[in-house]
Motif scaffolding. Structure first.
Motif, PDB file in Angstrom:
ATOM      1  N   ASP A  69      -1.690  23.532 -39.538  1.00 25.03           N
ATOM      2  CA  ASP A  69      -1.827  24.438 -37.652  1.00 25.03           C
ATOM      3  C   ASP A  69      -2.464  23.274 -36.599  1.00 25.03           C
ATOM      4  O   ASP A  69      -2.935  22.347 -37.068  1.00 25.03           O
ATOM      5  CB  ASP A  69      -3.671  25.128 -38.601  1.00 25.03           C
ATOM      6  N   LEU A  70      -1.417  23.525 -35.921  1.00 24.64           N
ATOM      7  CA  LEU A  70      -0.968  22.965 -34.068  1.00 24.64           C
ATOM      8  C   LEU A  70      -2.329  22.833 -33.733  1.00 24.64           C
ATOM      9  O   LEU A  70      -2.772  21.919 -32.552  1.00 24.64           O
ATOM     10  CB  LEU A  70       0.076  23.086 -34.105  1.00 24.64           C
ATOM     11  N   ASP A  71      -3.305  23.907 -34.172  1.00 22.72           N
ATOM     12  CA  ASP A  71      -4.687  23.846 -33.776  1.00 22.72           C
ATOM     13  C   ASP A  71      -6.151  23.441 -34.241  1.00 22.72           C
ATOM     14  O   ASP A  71      -6.740  23.067 -33.529  1.00 22.72           O
ATOM     15  CB  ASP A  71      -5.182  25.484 -33.242  1.00 22.72           C
ATOM     16  N   ARG A  72      -5.631  22.826 -35.148  1.00 26.62           N
ATOM     17  CA  ARG A  72      -6.421  21.578 -36.042  1.00 26.62           C
ATOM     18  C   ARG A  72      -6.833  20.386 -35.203  1.00 26.62           C
ATOM     19  O   ARG A  72      -6.078  20.468 -34.530  1.00 26.62           O
ATOM     20  CB  ARG A  72      -5.793  21.996 -37.666  1.00 26.62           C
ATOM     21  N   ASP A  73      -8.083  20.512 -35.978  1.00 20.82           N
ATOM     22  CA  ASP A  73      -8.574  18.704 -35.589  1.00 20.82           C
ATOM     23  C   ASP A  73      -8.373  18.071 -36.864  1.00 20.82           C
ATOM     24  O   ASP A  73      -8.821  17.742 -37.785  1.00 20.82           O
ATOM     25  CB  ASP A  73     -10.478  18.996 -35.038  1.00 20.82           C
TER      26      ASP A  73
END
Length: 318
Positions: free
Chosen positions: A112-116
């Motif tokens: 997931d590119l939007d994950r921290d």
């Protein structure tokens, strides 16, 4: 500070025979890769599995045959995967119930590119994974990024960690390395950007390169190229964590006994940073391995496994 590394193989007649049969049968590179990985997992006494953690899929390896022994959780480094532990696991699954996890953004787990992907966030993801697997108190081993996550996890969730082994861990960059200089110059050897980069990465990360038959590198390069966007995202976030003074301060909160193992010829993270870990962690000791690079579990698996087994046994005998 972090690196992708290939699964490692031992040259043997059975493996060569397997490759020959697959080639003669006209199998694709991916099919050969999958068959050889299955062979390596079997030799290590491990099975492939997946679980759902929240709304995300996490892939992991675990003992084919559980043993009456402690639980050992293995965390790989940046852009690597659970298969990096296969050689080491051959030496451990007779003694421990081994869990090698594909961390989020890596291997067969969700990307997931939007994950921290900061070290602190990843330690929280590991807790959620262990909770889902119902693993209460474990011995933990982490390499590179996985070493930083292991240290952060031990500091944040002290009741969950019986011992921690850090193999060339990230998180402290008091002493610069060749990687730091190359990244500053705009060249990151840990991210595969074009054909030919993967073998350069292996040459950079490993001092002792194991036998790896064709077509393993070519398939791994293809996969690394496909994942370069997520690798850039993760590296950017972890690079910031690597220079975070708060991480170094957290080391003093670790209550578990800690073994620090570092290859003297590590070009990714300077081995002298082991001194900082040892000084800041209350109950820590270090071992420096001669003629070893950034991945002791791949380069010298028998020696690394012996260090881990002896270290854990020392805690049991006390």
């Amino acid at each position: 500070m972090l690196r992708p590394l290939p699964a490692a193989f031992r040259p043997c007649a059975l493996l060569i025979l397997l490759v020959s049969i697959l080639l003669l049968s006209g199998c694709s590179r991916e099919a050969i890769y999958d068959a050889m990985m299955a062979h390596e997992r079997k030799a290590a006494g491990l099975l492939d599995a997946q679980i759902e953690v929240g709304d995300r899929t996490i892939a992991y390896l675990h003992n084919e045959y559980p043993v009456d022994g402690p639980t050992l959780v293995l965390l790989h480094g940046f852009a690597a995967n659970k298969e990096n532990w296969l050689r080491l696991s051959r030496e451990l699954t007779d003694h421990y119930n081994v869990y090698a996890i594909d961390l989020p953004g890596h291997g067969a787990s969700d990307k997931d590119l939007d994950r921290d992907y900061s070290i602190g966030a990843q330690a929280g993801y590991v807790k959620a994974i262990l909770d889902t697997l119902d693993l209460k108190r474990v011995h933990m081993v982490g390499n590179s990024m996985g070493g930083a996550i292991t240290a952060q996890f031990a500091a944040t969730y002290p009741d969950r960690v019986a011992s921690a082994t850090l193999l060339d861990p990230a998180g402290v960059m008091t002493y610069d390395s060749e990687l730091v200089e190359r990244v500053k110059a705009g060249d990151n050897p840990l991210i595969v950007e074009q054909p030919g980069d993967f073998e350069k990465l292996v040459d950079f990360a490993l001092e002792q390169k194991p036998f790896v038959p064709w077509p393993i590198y070519s398939v791994m390069e293809d996969r690394a190229l496909a994942d370069r966007a997520i690798h850039h995202r993760i590296f950017e976030q972890i690079e910031k964590s690597g220079y975070d003074a708060a991480f170094r301060d957290h080391l003093a909160s670790i209550r578990a006994p800690v073994l620090i193992v570092w290859g003297r010829d590590d070009r990714v993270i300077n081995y002298r940073n082991a001194d900082v870990f040892e000084e800041r962690i209350p109950n820590a000791r270090k071992v420096i391995l001669e003629h070893v690079g950034h991945a002791p579990m791949i380069e010298v698996p028998e020696q690394t496994a012996r260090l881990i087994r002896d270290f854990i046994q020392d805690q049991t005998d006390r």
